[in-house]
Design a protein around this motif. Structure first.
Motif, PDB file in Angstrom:
ATOM      1  N   ARG A  62      -6.564  -3.083   8.909  1.00 23.70           N
ATOM      2  CA  ARG A  62      -7.341  -1.959   8.345  1.00 23.70           C
ATOM      3  C   ARG A  62      -7.446  -2.094   6.834  1.00 23.70           C
ATOM      4  NH1 ARG A  62      -6.367   3.948  10.520  1.00 23.70           N
ATOM      5  NH2 ARG A  62      -7.563   4.275   8.621  1.00 23.70           N
ATOM      6  N   ARG A  63      -8.495  -1.483   6.317  1.00 28.90           N
ATOM      7  CA  ARG A  63      -8.720  -1.547   4.866  1.00 28.90           C
ATOM      8  C   ARG A  63      -7.683  -0.649   4.184  1.00 28.90           C
ATOM      9  NH1 ARG A  63     -12.190   1.552   1.659  1.00 28.90           N
ATOM     10  NH2 ARG A  63     -12.908   0.489  -0.207  1.00 28.90           N
ATOM     11  N   ALA A  64      -6.951  -1.221   3.228  1.00 27.37           N
ATOM     12  CA  ALA A  64      -5.911  -0.427   2.564  1.00 27.37           C
ATOM     13  C   ALA A  64      -5.856  -0.785   1.080  1.00 27.37           C
ATOM     14  CB  ALA A  64      -4.562  -0.691   3.207  1.00 27.37           C
ATOM     15  N   LYS A  65      -5.353   0.176   0.310  1.00 29.48           N
ATOM     16  CA  LYS A  65      -5.301  -0.060  -1.131  1.00 29.48           C
ATOM     17  C   LYS A  65      -3.902  -0.519  -1.508  1.00 29.48           C
ATOM     18  CE  LYS A  65      -6.793   2.247  -5.350  1.00 29.48           C
ATOM     19  NZ  LYS A  65      -7.115   3.579  -5.877  1.00 29.48           N
ATOM     20  N   HIS A 119       0.841  -1.205   0.000  1.00 31.70           N
ATOM     21  CA  HIS A 119       0.000   0.000   0.000  1.00 31.70           C
ATOM     22  C   HIS A 119       0.871   1.248   0.000  1.00 31.70           C
ATOM     23  CE1 HIS A 119       0.948   0.052   4.262  1.00 31.70           C
ATOM     24  NE2 HIS A 119       0.337  -1.141   4.419  1.00 31.70           N
ATOM     25  N   GLU A 167      -7.853   6.224   1.386  1.00 33.51           N
ATOM     26  CA  GLU A 167      -6.458   5.835   1.202  1.00 33.51           C
ATOM     27  C   GLU A 167      -5.523   6.837   1.899  1.00 33.51           C
ATOM     28  OE1 GLU A 167      -5.301   5.791  -2.880  1.00 33.51           O
ATOM     29  OE2 GLU A 167      -3.671   4.373  -2.521  1.00 33.51           O
ATOM     30  N   ASN A 178      -2.287  -4.256  10.336  1.00 32.23           N
ATOM     31  CA  ASN A 178      -3.012  -3.903  11.563  1.00 32.23           C
ATOM     32  C   ASN A 178      -4.522  -3.978  11.371  1.00 32.23           C
ATOM     33  OD1 ASN A 178      -3.323  -1.771   9.941  1.00 32.23           O
ATOM     34  ND2 ASN A 178      -2.721  -0.199  11.453  1.00 32.23           N
ATOM     35  N   SER A 205      -4.695  -4.473   5.771  1.00 33.55           N
ATOM     36  CA  SER A 205      -3.301  -4.246   6.150  1.00 33.55           C
ATOM     37  C   SER A 205      -2.928  -5.110   7.358  1.00 33.55           C
ATOM     38  CB  SER A 205      -3.096  -2.771   6.484  1.00 33.55           C
ATOM     39  OG  SER A 205      -3.736  -2.486   7.712  1.00 33.55           O
ATOM     40  N   PHE A 221      -5.786   6.666   5.694  1.00 29.19           N
ATOM     41  CA  PHE A 221      -5.029   5.494   6.164  1.00 29.19           C
ATOM     42  C   PHE A 221      -3.547   5.856   6.292  1.00 29.19           C
ATOM     43  CE2 PHE A 221      -2.394   1.833   4.862  1.00 29.19           C
ATOM     44  CZ  PHE A 221      -2.670   0.969   5.904  1.00 29.19           C
ATOM     45  N   HIS A 222      -3.049   6.548   5.246  1.00 30.59           N
ATOM     46  CA  HIS A 222      -1.639   6.933   5.244  1.00 30.59           C
ATOM     47  C   HIS A 222      -1.328   7.839   6.440  1.00 30.59           C
ATOM     48  CE1 HIS A 222       2.178   7.949   3.003  1.00 30.59           C
ATOM     49  NE2 HIS A 222       2.155   8.900   3.950  1.00 30.59           N
ATOM     50  N   PHE A 234       1.476   3.794   2.024  1.00 32.44           N
ATOM     51  CA  PHE A 234       2.346   4.101   3.165  1.00 32.44           C
ATOM     52  C   PHE A 234       3.556   3.168   3.176  1.00 32.44           C
ATOM     53  CE2 PHE A 234       3.467   3.563   7.693  1.00 32.44           C
ATOM     54  CZ  PHE A 234       3.827   4.872   7.974  1.00 32.44           C
ATOM     55  N   TRP A 246      -8.237  -3.319  -3.270  1.00 30.98           N
ATOM     56  CA  TRP A 246      -8.374  -3.099  -1.835  1.00 30.98           C
ATOM     57  C   TRP A 246      -8.083  -4.386  -1.091  1.00 30.98           C
ATOM     58  CZ3 TRP A 246      -8.852   1.526   0.472  1.00 30.98           C
ATOM     59  CH2 TRP A 246      -9.180   2.613  -0.352  1.00 30.98           C
TER      60      TRP A 246
END
Lengths: 113, 900
Positions: free
Chosen positions: A73-76, A26, B28, A71, A69, B31-32, A28, A66
Motif C-alpha cells: 500500500r502507498r505509505a508515507k 511510516h 496517511e 502489504n 508498504s 493508512f494508519h 504506523f 511516499w
C-alpha cells in the motif's frame, strides 16, 4: 498496574526522533517501534504521533517521501535529516543530564546532626 | 537558519498546494487506521467492522489532526479563507441586486480613484526615463512681487554654473518652434531647443547616430550644428543614416546635422531638434526666457541645494538690487515648472484632491455597508449558532471580511479595467503643442494597482468588518436567548434612526449638486457649433526671425501686415478655399474679461462715465477683423459692421452679440452705449478707455467652457497684434492635404513666415470636449451609482425597521388594534425619519449652495432638483416601509404570538 506509563510532556518529539533514527519508517510502523523499544511501557496517543511528525518535518528535523508498504500500500515514510540527528544528540544529552540530576536528588538521604 | 529555511519551504508547499496537503494527510491517517484495524483483527480476533471502529476511536478525529497539521505549517487560515471566499460568492449570487448595485457603485468609485491617482501621480511624482532621473532638478528665479517665475535668467545661469556645488552639469535651454527646411525644400514647423551641451550630459542618454552637442559648439563663431530626434529622423529623413552630415535650414539659417537621438528622447519637454545655446554677454534680467536644470551632486539633497541657492540669491540681491531685490532662486523637482507646479501649495492641493477622491469611495462604501448591515443583521441567527458551535468572533468577522473582499475585489477588477480605458484615452490629450511631455505616460502602473488593492481592502473593511463587529458585539448568552425567544435580535435604537436620517440628508444634499454638475459638464461636452466647423481650418502666423530676436518692432509690424495680405491673396486663389480671414481670436479662444457698461444711455451728447456700475460683468472678449462675421455666417442684428477706420489704435468702436444685449444690458437698444474693459490685474495703470457699441450680431455658437456666451468684439489692429490667427474656409470638408498646401504657400510667401499647428475647428472642438466627456461620464456614473445605492440603502433600512416591528404589530392586532391605527404607527415612525432626513438635507443643500455659488444653483435648476431628489428619496423610503407593513398586517395574531 498494567506496566504502561504516561508520556512526560515534551518527550514525544524526542521519542519520535529516536524511532526514526533507527530506520526509515511510516507513521504506523513508528508507533509500533516506540512500543517495541520501550518494552510496551509507553503508549503513544495515535493521532498525536502525527502532530509530532508534522512538527518535526516543519522544523526540517525529519524528511518524508511516499513509498510502498510491506502489504503493497502507498505509505508515507519518514527519515532523519542531518539537523534531526544533531537535535537528537542534543536532546539525548540533556535528557541524561536531567535524569542524573533528578536521580541524584532522589538518592539524597536526610543527614544526621 | 536551517530551521528557518525548512519552515519557509514547508509553509510555501502548504500554501501553494493546500488541496494536495489535505489529501496527503488524509491518505496517511487512513493508512494508519487500516493497519491498526488489521492488527486488531489479527491479534485480538475482532471482526473487521468492530476492529475498524476501535481503530478509528483510538486514533481520534482525522479532521482534527489534519487541522493541527495545517496549523503547524502556519496555513490553517487557507482552508477557512477558501471556504469564506466560496461563501462570499454564494452570497453574491443569492443577493444579486446588492451585488450589482453595490458592485457597480464601488467599481465606479474605484475607477475614479484610480484615474485620479494615476493622473495626479503622473503630475506630482513623475519618473524621468533617464538613469537616476529622480536626481534631475529645475532651477528658477521666483519673483515674489509678481508671484511668478522670472525666466530671463541667462545672467543668473552663468553665476549658478560657476558657483553651485550641490547641483552639477547645470544646463539651460530655450524652447522655440521654428521652420525646418530640408535639402528637398520641404518646410515644417518643429519644436526646437537651443540647449547647452550639458543638457545631453544631464540626461545621460547617448545619441543613436553621430554625436550630441559639444561645449565647443556653443562658442561664438562655431559653425551651426543641429541634433535631430528619432521621430523627426523617421518622418522627414526616412530613417536614412546619411542624415548625419547633411544640411538643413532652421529659422532661415543653415545647420549641419551632427547626430540623431534615440526614440523617446524629447528633452527638455517635447522637443525634436536641438541646436547649441549661445550665451555671450548678458545683463541681469535680460536675454531670452530660458529653462535651467541640472543634476543633484552625489550625496546632495534638494534642501542643501536650496540653502546654497538662498546664499547666492542674497548676494545677487545685494549686488543687483534693481533687478534682483525681489528674486529668489528655487530648486524644484525637474518637471514642476513645466506643469505650473511652482507653488508648493498647488502640489498640496493636488494631494488633497487625491484624498478627496478617496472620501467619495468611502462614502459609496458606507452606502454599501448600510445595505450589507441590514443583510448581516438578518443573518444574526446564523452567527449565533456558529458562535455556540465554537467559532470565535474573529472567525465570523473574517468570514464577513472575505464576503466583503469578494465584492470589493470584483468591483476593483472592473474599476481597474475602466480606469485603464480612461487613462489610455487621456494619453491622446494634447497639453499645449505636440502632445504630452516625454515623461508623461498615463496608464496602470504597479503603484496604481497596489493603491487599488489597498482601496479594495479598505472597502471590504467598511462593508464587511464594521457591520460584523456590530452584529457580533453582544454576548452569546443573551443573543441565544433573544433568538430562541423569537424576539428582535438587534436593538434598532437611536443610532439606527440617525443612520436613516443621515443617509437621506446626505443624498438630498449631494444629488442636486451632482446632477447640476453633470448637466453643466454635459453642456460643455456635447454642445454643437452653430456652423460647419469641419470646413474651417485655423492656424497661427509667426515671423521666425522676430521670434528669435525676441522683439517685434515697427518695421516687423509693417512687414508682417504685408506678408499677411500676400498670403491671404494666394490662399483665395486656391480652388478648395472658399474664403480666408485674419483674426486676433479664433472661435473657442475668446478671453474672459470684466467689462463695465455705462449705466445710462448718453443724453444730449453728454457722457457720464462716472455712473458706471462697479464690479462689471464677465464676458468673452475677442479681437476680430471686419470680415470675421461674414466668414462665419454670423448675421448682423443692428448697427453696422467694422469699417477700415475702426481698425486702428485710435478708434473706439466695438460690436456685441445677442447674449450680451440680453444678459448684460438687459435688452433694449445697444447701439451708442459704451463699455470699457476693467484692469486685468489690480493696480494696472492702463488708461481707462470707453468703447462705443456700433453693431449687434447674432451669437456665434461654438463650445467654449471658459467664457460666458455674452461677447464683446474689439477691432483687430493687424499691425499691433502678434501673432494673428489665420482661418481658411474650405469649399467642402477640409481636404487632408490642406495643412501641407498652406505651409507650402506660406513658405513661398516668405521662408520666415511660419504657420503654427493647423487644425480644423471641428478637431479643436473635439479635443476640447474630450476632457469634458470624460468628466461628464465620470460625474454621471457616480451620480447614478450614488442614487441607486442611496435608494437601496434607504430601502434596506426602512424595510428592516418595519420588519422588526412585526411582532409588535401582531400583539397589537391580537389586542384588537385597528388596521388604520397600526398603519399610522408604522408610517408615522418611518415618516418622521424620512422627513427629518429631507429637512436636514434641504437645509444643507441650501447652505452649500449659498456658500459655494452664492445661490446660483437655487435660482436655476436647483429649484426643481432639490425637491425632486427629496421626493425620490421620500417615495423610496415610504415604499420600503409599505411592503413589510402590509405583510405584518396580514399576519394572524396567533401566529405573531407563536413567533414569540
Amino acid at each position: 498496574m498494567t506496566g504502561s506509563a504516561e508520556l512526560l510532556p515534551g518527550t514525544l518529539d524526542m521519542l519520535v526522533l529516536q524511532a526514526v533514527h533507527l530506520g526509515r519508517m511510516h507513521g504506523f510502523g513508528l508507533m509500533l517501534r516506540i512500543e517495541q523499544i520501550t518494552g510496551g511501557a509507553l503508549q503513544v496517543q495515535q493521532g498525536a504521533l502525527y502532530g509530532a511528525l508534522y512538527r518535526l518535518e516543519h522544523q526540517g528535523l525529519v524528511a518524508s517521501e511516499w513509498g510502498v508498504s510491506g502489504n503493497n500500500r502507498r505509505a508515507k515514510y519518514y527519515r532523519l535529516t542531518a539537523a534531526g540527528r544533531r537535535r537528537l544528540g542534543q536532546e539525548t544529552e540533556s535528557w541524561y543530564r536531567l535524569v542524573d540530576a533528578i536521580g541524584m536528588a532522589l538518592r539524597a538521604t536526610p543527614q544526621e546532626g | 537558519m536551517h530551521t528557518l529555511l525548512a519552515r519557509a519551504r514547508s509553509f510555501y508547499r502548504a500554501l501553494v498546494r493546500p488541496q494536495q496537503l489535505g489529501a496527503d494527510m488524509e491518505d496517511e491517517m487512513r493508512f494508519h487506521i487500516d493497519m491498526q484495524a488489521q492488527r486488531l483483527v489479527r491479534e485480538h480476533g475482532l471482526d473487521e467492522r468492530e476492529a475498524r471502529r476501535r481503530a478509528a476511536l483510538a486514533f481520534g478525529g482525522v479532521q482534527r489532526h489534519k487541522e493541527l497539521g495545517r496549523r503547524i505549517r502556519g496555513v490553517q487560515w487557507v482552508a477557512g479563507a477558501t471556504l469564506d471566499v466560496r461563501l462570499g460568492l454564494r452570497m453574491l449570487a443569492k443577493h444579486r441586486g446588492l451585488a450589482l448595485v453595490g458592485g457597480f457603485g464601488m467599481a465606479i468609485a474605484i475607477a475614479i480613484a484610480a484615474v485620479a491617482f494615476g493622473v495626479i501621480s503622473a503630475f506630482v511624482d513623475p519618473t524621468l526615463p533617464f538613469p537616476q532621473g529622480d536626481r534631475v532638478v529645475s532651477i528658477q528665479n521666483w519673483d515674489s512681487r509678481l508671484s511668478q517665475a522670472n525666466r530671463r535668467a541667462l545672467y543668473d545661469f552663468g553665476l549658478w554654473r560657476a558657483q553651485l556645488r550641490s547641483v552639477r552639469e547645470l544646463g539651460a535651454a530655450r524652447m522655440l518652434v521654428e521652420n525646418l527646411v530640408d535639402e528637398a525644400g520641404r518646410s515644417e514647423p518643429v519644436a526646437l531647443a537651443e540647449m547647452t551641451a550639458s543638457g545631453f550630459r544631464v540626461t545621460r542618454t547617448p545619441p543613436l547616430l553621430g554625436r550630441s552637442l559639444l561645449d565647443a559648439d556653443e562658442a561664438e563663431g562655431a559653425s551651426p550644428v543641429a541634433v535631430i530626434g528619432y521621430d523627426l529622423w523617421q518622418s522627414r529623413f526616412n530613417g536614412d543614416s546619411r542624415v548625419v552630415g547633411s544640411r538643413v535650414r532652421i529659422g532661415g539659417e543653415l545647420h549641419t546635422v551632427v547626430g540623431v537621438m534615440p526614440q523617446g528622447f524629447a528633452f527638455p519637454v517635447r522637443q525634436a531638434l536641438w541646436t547649441p545655446l549661445r550665451i555671450g554677454t548678458v545683463l541681469p534680467d535680460s536675454g531670452p526666457e530660458i529653462h535651467v536644470f541640472g543634476r543633484l551632486a552625489d550625496g546632495a539633497t534638494l534642501q542643501r541645494a536650496q540653502t546654497e541657492l538662498d546664499a547666492l540669491s542674497a548676494s545677487l540681491a545685494r549686488a543687483e538690487p534693481q533687478t534682483h531685490a525681489m528674486l529668489r532662486a528655487r530648486v524644484l523637482p525637474y518637471t514642476y515648472p513645466f506643469l505650473d507646479l511652482n507653488d508648493p501649495a498647488m502640489v498640496r492641493w493636488l494631494r488633497v484632491v487625491q484624498g478627496f477622491v478617496m472620501v467619495i469611495l468611502v462614502y459609496v462604501c458606507a452606502n454599501v455597508a448600510i445595505v450589507v448591515y441590514a443583510r448581516t443583521a438578518a443573518r444574526e441567527a446564523e452567527f449565533v449558532v456558529r458562535t455556540a458551535l465554537g467559532a470565535s468572533r474573529g472567525r465570523i468577522v473574517a468570514q464577513l471580511l472575505f464576503e466583503g473582499l469578494v465584492l470589493s475585489g470584483a468591483a476593483s477588477v472592473v474599476g481597474l479595467a475602466l480606469a485603464a480605458g480612461a487613462l489610455r484615452r487621456a494619453n491622446a490629450l494634447e497639453l499645449g503643442t505636440g502632445g504630452l511631455p516625454f515623461w508623461m505616460r498615463f496608464g496602470l502602473s504597479v503603484d496604481t494597482v497596489v493603491y487599488v488593492t489597498w482601496l479594495a481592502v479598505l472597502a471590504a473593511v467598511v462593508i464587511g468588518v464594521l457591520p460584523a463587529l456590530r452584529v457580533t458585539g453582544r454576548d452569546v448568552q443573551s443573543r441565544i436567548r433573544a433568538i430562541g425567544g423569537g424576539a428582535a435580535g438587534l436593538r434598532l435604537g437611536r443610532s439606527w434612526t440617525a443612520l436613516v436620517v443621515a443617509q437621506l440628508a446626505i443624498t438630498v444634499t449631494l444629488l442636486p449638486i451632482a446632477m447640476y454638475s453633470y448637466r453643466a459638464a454635459c453642456g460643455h461636452a456635447f454642445a454643437e457649433p452653430g456652423f460647419a466647423a469641419d470646413r474651417y481650418v485655423a492656424t497661427a502666423l509667426y515671423l521666425d526671425d522676430a521670434t528669435r530676436r525676441g522683439a517685434f518692432g515697427p518695421a516687423d509690424a509693417r512687414r508682417y501686415a504685408a506678408l499677411q495680405r500676400t498670403l491671404l491673396e494666394r490662399l483665395r486663389d486656391e480652388s478648395w478655399v472658399a474664403g480666408a480671414v485674419v483674426t486676433g481670436t479664433v472661435p473657442g479662444a475668446a478671453q474672459r474679461a470684466r467689462v463695465l457698461v455705462e449705466r445710462d444711455r448718453p443724453l444730449g451728447g453728454t457722457r457720464r462715465a462716472d455712473t458706471a456700475d462697479v464690479g462689471g460683468e464677465v464676458v468673452g472678449v475677442s479681437l476680430v477683423g471686419a470680415d470675421f462675421f461674414d466668414a462665419f455666417g454670423v448675421a448682423r442684428l443692428a448697427g453696422r459692421a467694422f469699417r477700415d477706420d475702426d481698425l486702428t489704435a485710435s478708434a473706439r468702436a466695438v460690436i456685441v452679440n445677442r447674449s450680451f444685449v440680453r444678459d448684460v444690458l438687459g435688452g433694449g437698444s445697444a447701439i451708442g452705449r459704451r463699455v470699457r474693459r476693467l484692469a486685468a490685474v489690480p493696480g494696472d495703470t492702463t488708461p481707462e478707455v470707453w468703447y462705443e457699441i456700433v453693431g449687434v450680431v447674432d451669437d456665434l455658437r461654438y463650445p467654449d467652457s471658459d467664457v460666458p456666451p455674452a461677447a464683446v468684439y474689439f477691432p483687430l489692429d493687424r499691425a499691433a497684434t502678434y501673432p494673428v490667427s489665420l482661418v481658411v474656409r474650405t469649399r467642402g470638408p477640409a481636404p487632408a492635404a490642406a495643412a501641407t498646401r498652406m505651409r507650402a504657400l506660406a513658405a513661398g510667401v516668405d521662408p520666415t513666415l511660419r504657420l503654427g499647428d493647423i487644425t480644423t475647428l471641428e478637431d479643436a472642438r473635439r479635443q476640447e470636449q474630450l476632457v469634458w466627456r470624460v468628466v461628464s461620464s465620470g460625474i454621471g456614473f457616480l451620480t447614478l451609482s450614488v442614487l441607486l445605492l442611496s435608494a437601496a440603502g434607504i430601502y434596506a433600512l426602512m424595510s428592516f425597521t418595519v420588519t422588526r416591528q412585526r411582532r409588535e404589530i401582531g400583539i397589537r392586532t391580537a389586542l384588537g388594534a385597528q388596521r388604520k391605527q397600526l398603519l399610522w404607527t408604522v408610517f408615522s415612525r418611518a415618516g418622521t425619519q424620512v422627513l427629518g432626513g429631507l429637512g436636514v438635507g434641504v437645509a444643507l443643500a441650501l447652505l452649500i449652495d449659498v456658500g459655494l455659488t452664492g445661490g446660483a444653483l437655487l435660482r436655476g435648476q436647483g429649484l426643481v432638483l432639490v425637491p425632486a431628489a427629496g421626493l425620490v428619496m421620500a417615495i423610496v423610503g415610504l415604499t420600503a416601509a409599505f411592503g413589510p407593513a402590509r405583510r405584518a398586517l396580514r399576519v394572524e395574531p396567533t401566529q405573531a404570538l407563536r413567533e414569540q
